[in-house]
Each structure stands twice: as C-alpha cells, then as structure tokens.
Design an enzyme around this catalytic site. Structure first.
Site, mmCIF file in Angstrom:
data_model
loop_
_atom_site.group_PDB
_atom_site.id
_atom_site.type_symbol
_atom_site.label_atom_id
_atom_site.label_comp_id
_atom_site.label_asym_id
_atom_site.label_seq_id
_atom_site.Cartn_x
_atom_site.Cartn_y
_atom_site.Cartn_z
ATOM 1 N N HIS A 25 6.440 -1.492 -7.033
ATOM 2 C CA HIS A 25 7.592 -2.395 -6.366
ATOM 3 C C HIS A 25 7.942 -2.985 -7.736
ATOM 4 O O HIS A 25 6.984 -3.994 -8.503
ATOM 5 C CB HIS A 25 6.990 -3.372 -5.612
ATOM 6 C CG HIS A 25 6.708 -2.605 -4.091
ATOM 7 N ND1 HIS A 25 7.630 -1.788 -3.499
ATOM 8 C CD2 HIS A 25 5.550 -2.407 -3.506
ATOM 9 C CE1 HIS A 25 7.050 -1.283 -2.308
ATOM 10 N NE2 HIS A 25 5.672 -1.735 -2.324
ATOM 11 N N GLY A 38 -2.007 -1.562 -8.525
ATOM 12 C CA GLY A 38 -1.026 -0.304 -8.872
ATOM 13 C C GLY A 38 -0.181 -0.285 -7.782
ATOM 14 O O GLY A 38 0.526 0.518 -7.375
ATOM 15 N N LYS A 39 0.148 -1.792 -7.272
ATOM 16 C CA LYS A 39 1.044 -2.101 -6.281
ATOM 17 C C LYS A 39 2.371 -2.488 -6.676
ATOM 18 O O LYS A 39 3.411 -2.375 -6.108
ATOM 19 C CB LYS A 39 0.504 -2.617 -5.093
ATOM 20 C CG LYS A 39 -0.753 -2.084 -4.515
ATOM 21 C CD LYS A 39 -1.281 -3.007 -3.528
ATOM 22 C CE LYS A 39 -2.875 -2.445 -2.848
ATOM 23 N NZ LYS A 39 -3.600 -3.180 -1.760
ATOM 24 N N VAL A 40 2.378 -3.541 -7.790
ATOM 25 C CA VAL A 40 3.509 -4.205 -8.136
ATOM 26 C C VAL A 40 3.711 -4.439 -9.565
ATOM 27 O O VAL A 40 2.519 -4.346 -10.325
ATOM 28 C CB VAL A 40 3.657 -5.548 -7.409
ATOM 29 C CG1 VAL A 40 3.517 -5.624 -6.112
ATOM 30 C CG2 VAL A 40 2.438 -6.631 -7.827
ATOM 31 N N ASP A 87 0.932 -1.215 0.061
ATOM 32 C CA ASP A 87 -0.011 -0.043 0.196
ATOM 33 C C ASP A 87 0.713 1.246 0.070
ATOM 34 O O ASP A 87 0.211 2.401 -0.448
ATOM 35 C CB ASP A 87 -0.821 -0.030 1.157
ATOM 36 C CG ASP A 87 -2.326 -0.841 0.807
ATOM 37 O OD1 ASP A 87 -2.557 -1.056 -0.125
ATOM 38 O OD2 ASP A 87 -2.921 -1.036 2.011
#
Length: 351
Positions: A278, A306-308, A262
């Site tokens: 990430h 939209g995190k990794v 997050d």
C-alpha cells in the site's frame, strides 16, 4: 400510574436528544489544517495525514480503502463516511460489523442514536432496554428490529455461501427499496458500486439474525445461507491485485486494519509478486503502541511485514471523532475528488 408507564416515561426522557451527524460540506476546514501544519505534536501529525489523504485523491492510479473500527459512526461521523462515498472519495470499505450493521444499517431503517445527557446506573438502562456506548444510547428494541430485518433478508436469499460483501450488497438493495434515510453508507455504497467488507461480520447485530436464520432452517430440514470469511479475504485480495496502487485511510485498528493490510501478503502467496505494498497509509487511533496489538501497531511496524510503504504514512494519535471531520472537510473542499475516475469495484464480482 403503572410501572410500565413510569418506565416508558423514563425511557423517553433518556432517549430525547438525537445524535446529530456532522456535515463536512457545511464548513471549510482548510484554513484550520493549514494552520495546524505550522504547529507541533498531534496538530502537525493531523495536517500531514490530511495532506497524504489529498495525495491519494490526486493520484489517478490510487484506489482508496476506507477502514473503520470503533464507534465513530454512532458518535456523529455517519454522514461524514456517507459523504466520502457520495463524492467518490473512497473506492472500497473495510469495517467492523457494528459500524455497518448496528450503526449505519440501523439508522438506514429509520432508527436513531441518542446523546446520554446523564448516565444512570447501567442496570437501570438494562431494565429500560437501553444499550450504552460511552455517552451514546441505543434503543435495544429498535436494535432487535435491525436483527430481524437481517433475518428477513437472509430468508429471501438462495441458500448458499456469501461473502460479507455480497450480503451487505443485499442490505444496500433492501435500503434502496425500504430504507428511511438517504445518507446511509450501506445504501450509497450499493448505488455507487463501492464494495463493503466486514471480516468479522457476525460480531454484530447481523449475527443474531443470521443465527436465527440457520436454526429455523435446520429445524425445517432446509438448506441455509452462510457467510464465507475466506471469500471475503479472496475478494478483497482480488481488488488489491486489480487496483495496483492503493492508499489506506484507517479509523481505529483491529481486524479491519489487519485484514486490508494482509491483502498484499495474500497476493504474493497467490503468485502475484508484482503487487505493490500500500503506497499511502493514514491511521487515526488512541491505542497504546506498547501492548503490541493490531489496533496500536504503527504503520512503520506494518512495513516490516511487507504491507505498507514507509515513505508516505502517518499515525495520528487522537480520538477519531474529533479529527476526522477536519481531515474530511479539508479534502472535500480541496475538490481533488471531482476529477477522480469512479472505480466501481463491486462490478468486479458481477457474474
């Protein structure tokens, strides 16, 4: 013979075989991982995950987050995680309170975890003050010593709000001065300026000690310290903003996994739209993806938030205690860590 003596004898019998933590420096897993890469199923997944972790170590711009949930520390991986800190193979840790307090800090105080060579009735274990994690035992009386030590540390601090990172740093300082184990993750993280975050910190033995601290201070009409979970999120996001490229080595899932992922979204909300997702991600878990939980959600799913990055990620569906030693030993012996710059992210918060 009195019942007390009988119980003492029985307790000693059950707590007679210590868990021995694996030493990744003593064996070279590279040939095994290389061979697994030519296989299929979980073996090939593990080989690819190990390759991604080595890519993180090779990438000069990559900050590596070690993310831990579950009981692998109690089960024999404690020295493995400590070795990653000692050899600059991770730059920040996000974990459950149990991993950091009930397991690592607990052993840092000189206590041990024990193999359950037999599993008697759990009511019997309770009568002997023995706690059970599957086939691993903990002496409840020793765990209470951990609780009271946390209380002692809290009582010595200025009464204000602390992030879990700031409080765990005080725990590391305590172990440097009073600890009985060299290979403690908490102690080594303090010495190497590697920050540790526990987003659900009081969900551990620390909770008991901190509640007692607050209750005692309230009775005395005095101010007390507290853990600021919002500061945890803000500080971890600060590291992500400053770090730029990042990689995740995740053992298990749950709150630590979601918390670190997050940070990308949080950075964007704070106006840092240039903060990248990430870049690398590895997750080792046995959770079933069909329940939709955080522990089991795939890294591909995290990409939708939209995190990794979807390009350099690998899920490994395996019990982490059986595969982490291979992954970590391979990376240790490939020695990419020897040329990595030490990031010392804990210093970001020095005033």
């Amino acid at each position: 013979m009195t019942d007390t003596k009988i119980n003492d004898t029985r307790k000693k019998e059950l707590l007679s075989t210590e868990v021995e933590h694996i030493d990744i420096t003593k064996f070279d897993a590279r040939p095994i991982i290389d061979s697994m890469g030519k296989m299929s199923f979980t073996s090939r997944d593990l080989a690819r995950a190990t390759g991604i972790y080595n890519q993180m170590l090779e990438d000069k711009d990559c900050t590596i987050f070690l993310v831990i949930a579950g009981s692998t520390s109690a089960g024999g991986c404690m020295d493995l995680y400590a070795e990653l800190i000692r050899n600059n193979m991770v730059d920040c840790v996000v974990a459950t309170g149990a991993t950091i307090v009930d397991m690592d800090f607990f052993e840092g105080l000189g206590h041990k975890h024990y193999q359950a060579l037999e599993i008697p009735d759990d009511d019997t274990l309770r009568s002997l003050y023995i706690d059970r994690i599957y086939d691993t035992y903990i002496d409840e009386e020793q765990l209470q010593d951990c609780d009271f030590t946390i209380n002692k540390i809290a009582n010595a601090l200025e009464p204000k709000a602390y992030s879990s990172r700031a409080f765990i740093r005080e725990m590391g300082k305590y172990l440097v001065e009073h600890g009985k184990k060299e290979n403690s993750l908490v102690k080594l993280a303090y010495e190497h300026d590697v920050p540790i975050f526990c987003p659900a910190f009081v969900d551990s033995s620390a909770g008991f000690g901190l509640v007692k601290h607050q209750v005692d201070r309230m009775k005395e009409g005095k101010p007390y310290m507290m853990i600021d979970a919002i500061a945890d999120f803000r500080e971890l996001t600060d590291i992500k903003i400053e770090a730029g490229e990042s990689g995740l080595l995740m053992v298990g899932g749950g709150v630590p996994k979601n918390f670190i992922q997050d940070t990308v979204v949080c950075a964007e909300i704070l106006g840092h739209e240039d903060v990248a997702v990430h870049k690398y991600a590895v997750q080792i878990t046995v959770a079933d993806v069909r329940d939709g939980a955080c522990s089991s959600s795939t890294l591909q799913e995290a990409a939708s938030w939209g995190k990794v990055n979807t390009g350099i990620e690998q899920m490994v569906f395996a019990e982490a205690g059986s595969v982490m030693p291979l992954l970590a030993s391979d990376a240790y012996h490939r020695e990419h860590w020897k040329t990595r710059e030490k990031r010392r992210w804990a210093k970001l918060f020095d005033k």
